[in-house]
Design an enzyme around this catalytic site. Structure first.
Site, PDB file in Angstrom:
ATOM      1  N   ASP A 286       0.799  -1.228   0.000  1.00  0.00           N
ATOM      2  CA  ASP A 286       0.000   0.000   0.000  1.00  0.00           C
ATOM      3  C   ASP A 286       0.830   1.276   0.000  1.00  0.00           C
ATOM      4  O   ASP A 286       0.293   2.362   0.255  1.00  0.00           O
ATOM      5  CB  ASP A 286      -0.945  -0.002   1.215  1.00  0.00           C
ATOM      6  CG  ASP A 286      -2.127  -0.927   0.978  1.00  0.00           C
ATOM      7  OD1 ASP A 286      -2.624  -0.967  -0.157  1.00  0.00           O
ATOM      8  OD2 ASP A 286      -2.537  -1.614   1.924  1.00  0.00           O
TER       9      ASP A 286
ATOM     10  N   ASP B 123      -7.333  -3.936  -5.411  1.00  0.00           N
ATOM     11  CA  ASP B 123      -6.977  -2.617  -4.848  1.00  0.00           C
ATOM     12  C   ASP B 123      -5.561  -2.185  -5.245  1.00  0.00           C
ATOM     13  O   ASP B 123      -5.250  -1.002  -5.339  1.00  0.00           O
ATOM     14  CB  ASP B 123      -7.023  -2.626  -3.312  1.00  0.00           C
ATOM     15  CG  ASP B 123      -8.103  -3.490  -2.702  1.00  0.00           C
ATOM     16  OD1 ASP B 123      -8.529  -4.456  -3.344  1.00  0.00           O
ATOM     17  OD2 ASP B 123      -8.497  -3.212  -1.570  1.00  0.00           O
TER      18      ASP B 123
HETATM   19  N1  GLY Z   1      -7.349  -1.595   0.341  1.00  0.00           N
HETATM   20  C1  GLY Z   1      -8.299  -1.855   1.312  1.00  0.00           C
HETATM   21  C2  GLY Z   1      -9.667  -1.367   1.097  1.00  0.00           C
HETATM   22  O1  GLY Z   1     -10.064  -0.879   0.077  1.00  0.00           O
HETATM   23  O2  GLY Z   1     -10.430  -1.529   2.014  1.00  0.00           O
END
Ligand code: GLY
Length: 388
Positions: free
Chosen positions: A110, A169
């Site tokens: 992330d 994501d």
């Molecule tokens: N990347 C985690 C979410 O969208 O909750």
């Protein structure tokens, strides 16, 4: 003749009054969003990041290594860009610098969210190369998670039930890698971003262009082992925010590469999402929930979708339609149904997002990433209006 000239001048006068009224109402609206964010800024402790808020339990504060840590700083930066308000700039700097050190965190995929939204916007808006160095280091760290056999960046390390999980994501973290190649001239970042996008397009998407959440890979052969959900209703369902991440991700991949296949993917994902939106255009938390319409909305998914559609509208033959939907989503999010009253909601702008429903966590709350993408959508909307 004289009458015609007078009529023409009167018409110009009416149009300019209309434009002034529009500008005034945009200004009033932006002032009220800024005032709310100032309430938010005043509630942020020095060492922590507010991730979510709900009336019953108050703030959920996290540390700098949480995936959401860069969003408050990024929200302040983007709103500062629209308004020029120095108070917001100060809040942006403070909330960026408190993240110092995250660029070395190799335990998360992330880093794009965390670093590009905070330090990336900081560098874009100030030109201060101290910020740039952090983003380049974060890009170096992120690509250590790439496996060339799989052709993807690994998402999570926290469970043995997967060998090499990749979540949709993760498309969002590619923007920082494209940027890193442009800044350094080293193509390795962009090559990895393209490989990751290609693998995601091949394995995450179903025939109707809905996406599964998690694909797990065999690290020796690169084969797909499992297709599952983590935050959606079930493995075959269409988790709302996951669809929005994919739309945003393929739109930015087209911007950075101009590969037609990414534009085609973004358009088909957009069409899938749009065909599943309810009357007020704000996504359900999962488009496959049989309880629809009696289930939760996810304002964060709606905000991400709106921001992506404003951008996609500039590239696509179907741009007019995408622009119209993006405006409808932002109008809806800006209504009292989703936008909190001044001073309420812990200073967060939007209400009604869903973090992880199956995990019974952060359901129908204010989330910092909903506010980030809402403000980014507003920024894109005003940029397009100014272009007219
Ligand atoms: N990347 C985690 C979410 O969208 O909750």
């Amino acid at each position: 003749m004289q009458k015609q000239v007078l009529f023409f001048l009167f018409l110009i006068f009416l149009i300019s009054c209309q434009n002034t009224n529009k500008e005034n109402s945009n200004q009033v609206f932006l002032n009220s969003v800024s005032d709310q964010l100032k309430v938010f800024a005043e509630n942020i402790p020095d060492e922590k990041v507010p991730r979510s808020f709900d009336q019953e339990s108050g703030y959920q504060m996290v540390g700098k290594n949480d995936w959401t840590s860069g969003f408050p700083a990024g929200t302040f930066w983007n709103l500062y860009e629209i308004t020029g308000d120095d108070y917001l700039k100060e809040a942006a700097i403070k909330n960026t610098l408190k993240l110092e050190g995250i660029q070395f965190n190799s335990g998360t995929h992330d880093l794009g969210f965390m670093v590009y939204c905070s330090y990336g916007n900081a560098y874009r808006l100030t030109g201060n190369t101290d910020y740039k160095d952090v983003v380049i280091q974060a890009s170096e760290t992120l690509i250590t998670r790439f496996n060339p056999v799989v052709g993807s960046i690994k998402s999570w390390d926290w469970s043995d039930k997967w060998q090499f999980p990749v979540i949709v994501d993760n498309m969002m973290n590619l923007e920082m890698l494209f940027w890193a190649t442009k800044e350094t001239g080293d193509s390795k970042f962009k090559d990895i971003a393209i490989a990751h996008a290609n693998t995601t397009l091949k394995n995450h998407y179903r025939d109707d262009m809905s996406s599964v959440h998690v694909v797990d890979y065999d690290t020796i052969t690169g084969d797909v082992l499992l297709k599952q959900t983590h935050q959606g209703l079930n493995d075959d369902s269409s988790w709302g925010r996951g669809q929005a991440w994919g739309l945003y991700g393929f739109t930015l991949c087209f911007r950075e590469t101009e590969y037609p296949k990414y534009l085609d993917a973004a358009e088909r994902i957009a069409d899938y999402i749009i065909s599943n939106l309810p009357a007020d255009y704000v996504s359900y938390w999962d488009f496959s929930d049989p309880a629809i319409p009696e289930t939760f909305r996810d304002a964060s998914a709606a905000a991400i979708t709106a921001s992506a559609l404003f951008e996609l509208s500039q590239y696509s033959q179907k741009g007019k339609k995408y622009l119209e939907i993006a405006n409808k989503i932002t109008d809806s999010l800006s209504s009292e149904k989703y936008r909190a009253k001044q001073g309420e909601n812990g200073g967060f702008i939007l209400m009604h997002s869903v973090g992880n429903k199956p995990g019974n966590s952060e359901i129908d709350v204010a989330m910092n990433y909903a506010d980030y993408y809402y403000v980014e959508a507003l920024k894109r909307k005003f940029e397009l209006l100014n272009k007219e």
